[in-house]
Structures are given as structure tokens and as C-alpha cells.
Scaffold this active site. Structure first.
Site, PDB file in Angstrom:
ATOM      1  CB  CYS A  16      -0.939   0.016   1.204  1.00 49.84           C
ATOM      2  SG  CYS A  16      -0.061   0.051   2.787  1.00 49.84           S
ATOM      3  CB  CYS A  84      42.665 -20.627  -5.679  1.00 48.06           C
ATOM      4  SG  CYS A  84      44.300 -21.158  -6.194  1.00 48.06           S
ATOM      5  CG  ASP A 506       5.512 -31.582  19.478  1.00 46.94           C
ATOM      6  OD1 ASP A 506       4.815 -31.066  20.377  1.00 46.94           O
ATOM      7  OD2 ASP A 506       5.039 -32.175  18.495  1.00 46.94           O
ATOM      8  CG  ASP A 708       5.831 -28.598  16.822  1.00 51.96           C
ATOM      9  OD1 ASP A 708       5.477 -28.215  17.955  1.00 51.96           O
ATOM     10  OD2 ASP A 708       5.674 -29.760  16.406  1.00 51.96           O
TER      11      ASP A 708
END
Length: 821
Positions: A16, A84, A506, A708
Site C-alpha cells: 500500500c 585461490c 515436541d 511447532d
């Protein structure tokens, strides 16, 4: 930058007019910007001033509207040492608009990130080529073409080097026997002197050595001298200087001996020739080892068949895999490998997916099931409609992740690069100083001693091993991890993971299967177990609750017929009621039973189930207690061993879950988990990670669900279960392709072993130079008369590189904890 210029940058994230204003204000506030015009329609910003595009890109990123970037991978030729690498990076970074460069000596590639539109591929190629390292655009990484091309290129290079090395060795052998044999066996020296004469022997050595330098050794001069003239010397420059000095001095001693003092009339043709032989030998072994570093990707690419049977317009024809389009029907015969990803439309078979997931048990595939390219069909026939082809297939994405990790730059590499960029010029200066000191202070023959010491310093100090120390270990380590089903999406995660002190897990889908199952059943006297279970499953047939699904699966696994149910009623928070075969069936909590007036005298106490994390479900038939069913999300088979292994590694293991505290604590106690955080929302998981990090140190989080993703991003290293959601996988640093938690142990093991391997390589590479440069310069000569021969220096230098590569290749032998053997 001092000159005023106009730069146009692509800007992302604007939606916007207020975004336009923020971007414009941020750019205008930067010192050196005289004017900034932002166009929302074209999503660009035109900036006038003396500020470079990279700094402007930083300003846009800080304002929250980053510029769009692109990445190009170049294949770089003629790189031989770490210096190099530094020169290629410097040349590419000097291009306006280039934001980062990662050069991999082992893979011979440069990954260049730049502001989209600011740099062309031709400009990148020209920049690398201009500093002496010819570049081309790497073949598309889709399916690992770049890595297989590297392996083929290295095989061809090793063959060419071996041919040149053999030619050099054949030409050098008479020189070595003539000159060194005379030093070892005085009688041999006397024989040469009295037969053909030393002058003739020296002329023969001159001819053969000149052939060695001009034929198999020509590349050292063709590459090293131009680099030296550009004031950017590399390893080839060191070899060219050293061999040319030995050859030049010996030529003068042979054809113009009067220019030298009598005691200095000696030749070192054998040193120049042997240096070429030994360095070519080292490079041959090095090329073969480099080709093997990409073996993991080569194996992955080998999973993709070249052709497939594709049905179009009712006709089945064999097509190249590259010709398969989304929506095609692919026919797979028994024993064939699937070409691309898709959904089964006809047929049934068991498919071996172990090469993708690591799970050894074949998976049943029927209509509607998803299939993955690279997996192997069993004894049935399948027809599937393609959903992903080319670079979008699971196999191609895996290969791409491994390639990205192998080309990554670890933080530890930064120090190496800063040192080696100036190392070769420093070596040349040190060699010149060595020669000067010997000429001023050395004993007779002064010039000969100065030459030997100077050439030895040039040869022995080559930083090849330094440049190979890190990238070869990364390539082999990440490749071995991929074999074990562990994919490092970010290369620096390989270094970060070895330093974590906490592994937070978890629960649902990570520690457990993520799908509740019927685990316990206790039936009241007078009721047939099968009938109670069948009626309970029938009553639950209209419920979408996970517990209801577990009851239905439990009945189906026993082969029970489930009758239809009527008058289904869901009683919120308590359970369900239904009519089955004329019987009123209740299923739910003990509170429901009491509310409905069921006599619970015969009901067992469910406290024991709850303590194990099992949810109790009471069943009543026609007002009488009939049975107690236990439903739980079972712990995955590999979880107990994984948790125990993590604790044995000295790590704190924590569980962070949104599940209720009682269930979480019960599972944690069973598994021996140290810390439990339960009943937390996704943002609560992030807060829990912060607390654990403060208490214990760097933290890794393992999860699989959308909820998660914040925790995976917040952790020092996020590991996503590959069977989880795409959101979790895209957020994580490491992807575990199987659902087995033991892969976390593999990831940590690979990380620790790779970093240990890198430290060993760097210790050898730096320690070798620190120890041998003074010896080559002659510090031992006043003590015991030892002066390192240039030929021995060449052998030691070649051995250093071969040692580093061989040590890195040991990582291929790492054992997988998730898939033993």
C-alpha cells in the site's frame, strides 16, 4: 563510493501507499542518498546518490522490505589452494550488487547471491575468469546434475593427471638414479664419472628435466606465472618458482660453470623433476578423493530411473523422465523404481520407501495413496497420476538440500580464509628472506645452500591442505548424514548442532506416533469382549474424535463386524450415546456413567491407566457397566532408545507440549525426560525454549506440526520430522526424513564427528606448515647440518593434502544409530 549514480532495486513486501512512504523515508535517511523514488506498481526503488547497492539492500532489509535476490552457481576451474578461494571470492564480491559469495574448493563451485537484475551471469563469469580462474554456469542442480558432473570431471582429471604423472616419472627415473644413486653409493658415482663423465650426465639430466617441466609440468607455469604477474600468486606460482629456480641454477652450473664459485658447481635437476612427479601424484590422489566426496548425492541421483512407462491418450510408451508432465498416468511394473511423485489411481502393491524415509518395512499402496519417486515397487502393479516432476519431486528436493549444505560456508571457515588469502604472498616473501639470509650468513657453497632452502620453503608451505580441510569434511559429513536420512537444510547448522546442550522435543508426532490407538481393554463379567468392542466401535462411528477413531481401528484390527448405529448423541465433555442392535450404548468418562445411573461397582480403578498417560473410556450397555477401554498415543518404538542415547551424550532432554500435564508427565517419567513444559500454546513453546537456553545453554528443538514452526525457528537448531507438515520442514534447519527420533542422535553424531574431523584437518594443515617451514628454511642446519631437500618438501606437501582428504573420507564410515549396520 564517491561518484553519484542512479540505482534501481526491486523491493518486496510493499502492499500500500504507507509501505511506499516507509521505504522512501528509510532510503532518504541513509547518508549519501540524494533522492529516492519508490514505485508500488513496478515494486522498485530508484535511488540517486553515492551509496552502493549492497548497503541500500541492507537499508531495505532493516526497514522490513527486502530487495529481491537471485543465486547463481558457477563451476570454477584451476583452483588449487585456499588462496585461490579467497581471490575468486574477492573478485566476485567486488561486482556491484553481489551480496555474498561462497566458494567451495572441494566441489570447485562458487555460489553467488546478488540483487536480482544487478548482475548478469556473463559479468560473474568474466570476473572470475579475469583473475585467472575460468568459470562457467554450473549445470542445473535439479537431481544432482552438478554433483554427478563434478564426479565425472574429477575422474577425467584424475586420469589426465595420472597419465602426466607416469610420463614425468618415466622421464625422472634416470635423473634420480644417476644423481641420487651417486650420493648413496660412491661406487656408482665413480662409475658414471669414469664412463660417460659428469658433464655428459648433467647434460642428460638437463634434457630430461626440461622435458618434464615443458610437458607434464607445463600447467604449473601456464597457470602460475600469469597469476604471479597479476600479483595474485597461487600454489602453481610456488611450484613454478621453485622448479624454475632449481632448473635455472642447475643449467648455469652445467653450461656456464664459470659464473659460479667452484664449490657451488652442483646441479639440482633431480629436485625440479621429482617435485613435479610428487605434486602430480598428490593431485591425482586428490582428484580421486574429491570425486568420492559427492558419493552420497551420486547414490541419491541413482535412485531416479531414466525412463518410465507413461500413458497418454490411451497409449503407453516409454518416455525419458524429463518428459513426464504433471497429470500424466505412469504405469509401474513389479520390481520397478518409481520415476516421480504421484497419487495411485489403480492397482495395489507394497512399496519399499526405505531409501527416502529410512523405514525398512514396505508400505501398502492402494488407490488414493501417495507415492514418491525413487522408491521401489514390490510384487504388485500400480498406475499413478503424477503430482510433482523435475525439481519439485521429493527426491530432487532432498538432493538440492544436500547440495546446498555441502556448498555452505561454516563460521569456522572464515578464519581459514582470512589467513590463507595472504599466505602465498607471505610464503614468497619468506622464501626471499631465507635466500637473503643464506647468501649473507650461510657457509659455502652459499648460493647452492640459499637455493635449496628457498625452493624448499616455496614448495613445503603450499596451503592446499588448508583450503581442503573444511569443505571436504562438510561434503562427506552431510553426505553420510543424508544416507542416514538426516538432511541439513542450512550448512551452518552442522557446526551449531555440535554445541547444543539441550534437546527439547515436541510430544505428539515426535515422541509419539501422533495417532491414538486402543492400548488396554478390561471387560466386566458376563460380557463377551468382542461384542463389547464391536458395540462401542459402532456407537463411536459417527464421532470425529481421535479417541473414537482409535476404538474403530482397534475393532477393525480384530476383524470384528461393526453394526450400524442409530440415535447418536454427542454429550459435550462427557462422551456419546447411541442405539446399536437394539441396545443403548454409552461410551465416555466415568462422570457420564454416574450421570446416567450406571452401577460402577464392578468398574476397575483407572488411576493406573492415567499414570501411564492412557485415557480411559468407560462403556455401558443397557445401563450396565460392560468394560473399560484405554486409548493412548503410543510412544514410537525408537523413542526410548533415542532419549537414553541423548542423555548418554551429556545432553539435557526436555519435552514441550500443548497436551495436558498429567499425560505429559507420565510419558516423561516413562522415558526419563529431565524437564517437562505442558499445556503451552505455540508462543509458549518459544518462551520455554528461552528459559531452557538461559538455564542450560544452546538448544535444539525437534517438532513436526504447524504449531511447532515458531519454536523450530526460535531454537539455535530446529530439527523437523520429515513425516510432519511442510511448514515445519521449511522452518527447520535440519530435516529428519523418517519419523524415528533416533535420527536426532544421528544428526548430533554426524555434527560432532564432522566438526572433530575439521579440527583435526585444520590442526594438521596449520601444524604442518608451522613445523616444516622453519625446517625448510634451514633452522636445523647450525645444529646438525640438516637441510630439507626440495624433493622431500614436495613429497611432504603432497602428503599433507592427501592426509586431509583421507581423513575427511573416514566420515563415510560413521554408523547410523537409527538404522544400525
Amino acid at each position: 563510493m564517491s561518484d553519484t549514480q542512479a540505482i534501481t532495486l526491486p523491493v518486496t513486501g510493499m502492499s500500500c501507499a504507507s509501505c511506499v512512504g516507509r521505504v522512501q523515508r528509510a532510503l532518504a535517511a541513509e547518508p549519501g542518498v540524494t533522492n529516492a523514488e519508490v514505485n508500488l506498481a513496478t515494486e522498485t526503488a530508484r535511488i540517486t546518490g553515492s551509496v552502493g547497492p549492497v548497503r541500500l539492500a541492507d537499508v531495505l532489509a532493516q526497514a522490513g522490505y527486502p530487495t529481491r535476490t537471485a543465486t547463481t552457481v558457477l563451476t570454477i576451474a584451476d583452483m588449487s589452494c585456499a588462496s585461490c578461494v579467497g581471490r575468486v571470492e574477492g573478485a566476485l564480491l567486488a561486482l556491484p550488487g553481489v551480496t555474498s559469495v561462497s566458494v567451495n574448493l572441494a566441489a570447485e563451485t562458487a555460489q553467488v547471491q546478488y540483487i536480482d537484475g544487478a548482475v548478469t551471469d556473463a559479468a560473474l563469469i568474466a570476473a572470475a575468469t579475469a583473475v585467472g580462474y575460468p568459470a562457467t554456469i554450473a549445470q542445473g542442480a535439479q537431481g544432482g546434475d552438478a554433483t554427478t558432473a563434478l564426479a565425472a570431471r574429477k575422474d577425467a582429471e584424475a586420469t589426465d593427471l595420472r597419465r602426466r604423472m607416469i610420463i614425468a616419472a618415466v622421464l625422472t627415473l634416470p635423473i634420480f638414479v644417476t644423481e641420487m644413486g651417486g650420493h648413496v653409493f660412491p661406487a656408482w658415482h665413480h662409475l658414471i664419472a669414469t664412463s660417460i663423465g659428469m658433464q655428459t650426465a648433467w647434460i642428460m639430466q638437463f634434457v630430461l628435466t626440461t622435458l618434464v617441466l615443458a610437458w607434464p609440468g607445463r600447467s604449473f607455469f601456464a597457470k602460475g606465472i600469469p597469476a604471479l604477474l597479476r600479483a595474485v600468486p597461487d600454489m602453481n606460482s610456488l611450484v613454478a618458482l621453485g622448479t624454475a629456480a632449481a632448473w635455472g641454477y642447475s643449467t648455469v652450473a652445467t653450461f656456464a660453470p664459470g659464473l659460479l664459485p667452484p664449490q657451488g658447481r652442483v646441479v639440482y635437476f633431480e629436485a625440479a623433476a621429482v617435485i613435479v612427479v610428487l605434486i602430480l601424484l598428490g593431485r591425482t590422489l586428490e582428484a580421486r578423493a574429491k570425486g568420492r566426496t559427492g558419493a552420497a548425492i551420486a547414490r541419491l541421483v541413482g535412485l531416479r530411473p531414466a525412463t518410465a512407462q507413461v500413458e497418454r491418450n490411451g497409449q503407453v510408451a516409454s518416455l525419458d523422465v524429463a518428459q513426464i508432465a504433471v497429470g500424466d498416468l505412469v504405469h509401474v511394473h513389479p520390481g520397478e523404481r518409481l520415476a516421480v511423485d504421484g497419487i495411485v489411481t489403480a492397482g495395489a502393491s507394497w512399496v519399499d520407501e526405505s531409501m527416502i524415509t529410512g523405514e525398512p518395512v514396505p508400505v501398502d499402496k492402494r488407490e488414493g495413496a501417495a507415492v514418491t519417486g525413487g522408491t521401489v515397487n514390490g510384487t504388485g502393479a500400480l498406475v499413478f497420476r503424477t503430482t510433482r516432476v523435475g525439481a519439485d519431486t521429493v527426491l530432487a528436493r532432498i538432493v538440492q538440500m544436500v547440495e546446498d549444505a555441502q556448498s555452505a560456508r561454516l563460521p569456522i571457515q572464515g578464519l581459514v580464509d582470512r589467513i590463507t588469502l595472504w599466505f602465498v604472498p607471505a610464503v614468497i616473501a619468506l622464501a626471499a628472506l631465507t635466500i637473503a639470509v643464506w647468501l649473507i650468513l650461510g657457509p659455502a657453497p652459499t648460493v647452492a645452500h640459499a637455493l635449496v632452502a628457498g625452493v624448499s620453503v616455496l614448495i613445503v608451505a603450499c596451503p592446499c591442505a588448508m583450503g581442503l580441510a573444511t569443505p571436504t569434511s562438510i561434503m562427506v559429513g552431510t553426505g553420510r548424514a543424508a544416507d542416514a536420512g538426516v538432511l541439513f537444510r542450512r550448512g551452518d547448522a552442522l557446526q551449531t548442532l555440535q554445541g547444543v546442550r539441550v534437546v527439547a522435543l515436541d510430544k505428539t508426532g515426535t515422541l509419539t506416533a501422533g495417532r491414538p490407538e486402543l492400548t488396554d481393554a478390561i471387560y466386566a463379567d458376563g460380557f463377551h469382549p468382542d461384542r463389547v468392542l464391536a458395540l462401542a466401535a459402532a456407537a463411536e462411528s459417527a464421532s470425529e474424535h481421535p479417541v473414537a477413531s482409535a476404538i474403530r481401528r482397534g475393532a477393525a484390527q480384530k476383524g470384528l463386524d461393526i453394526p450400524p448405529a442409530t440415535d447418536f448423541v454427542s454429550i459435550t465433555g462427557l462422551g456419546i450415546a447411541a442405539t446399536v442392535e437394539g441396545c443403548k450404548v454409552l461410551a465416555g468418562a466415568d462422570r457420564l456413567m454416574r450421570r446416567e445411573g450406571v452401577d460402577m461397582t464392578a468398574a476397575p480403578n483407572a488411576a493406573g491407566l492415567a499414570a501411564r498417560g492412557v485415557s480411559p473410556l468407560y462403556v455401558a450397555i443397557d445401563g450396565r457397566f460392560a468394560g473399560l477401554l484405554g486409548v493412548a498415543d503410543p510412544v514410537k518404538p525408537g523413542t526410548p532408545a533415542a532419549v537414553a542415547a541423548l542423555r548418554d551424550m551429556g545432553l539435557t532432554v526436555a519435552m514441550i507440549t500443548g497436551d495436558n500435564a498429567v499425560t505429559a508427565r507420565a510419558i516423561a517419567d516413562t522415558l526419563g525426560i529431565d524437564d517437562v513444559v505442558a499445556e503451552v500454546m505455540p508462543d509458549g513453546k518459544v518462551a520455554a525454549l528461552d528459559r531452557l537456553r538461559t538455564a542450560h545453554g544452546p538448544i535444539a528443538f525437534v517438532g513436526d506440526g504447524i504449531n511447532d514452526a515458531p519454536a523450530l525457528a526460535s531454537a539455535d537448531v530446529g530439527l523437523a520430522i520429515g513425516t510432519g507438515t511442510d511448514v515445519a520442514i521449511e522452518t527447520a534447519d535440519v530435516v529428519l526424513m523418517s519419523g524415528d527420533l533416533r535420527a536426532v542422535v544421528d544428526a548430533l553424531h554426524v555434527s560432532r564427528a564432522t566438526m572433530r574431523n575439521i579440527r583435526q584437518n585444520l590442526f594438521w594443515a596449520f601444524g604442518y606448515n608451522v613445523a616444516l617451514i622453519p625446517v625448510a628454511a634451514g633452522v636445523l642446519y647450525p645444529l646438525n647440518g640438516t637441510l630439507l631437500s626440495p624433493a622431500l618438501a614436495a613429497g611432504a606437501m603432497a602428503l599433507s593434502s592427501v592426509f586431509v582428504l583421507t581423513n575427511a573420507l573416514r566420515l563415510r564410515g560413521l554408523k547410523s544409530f537409527a538404522t544400525p549396520g
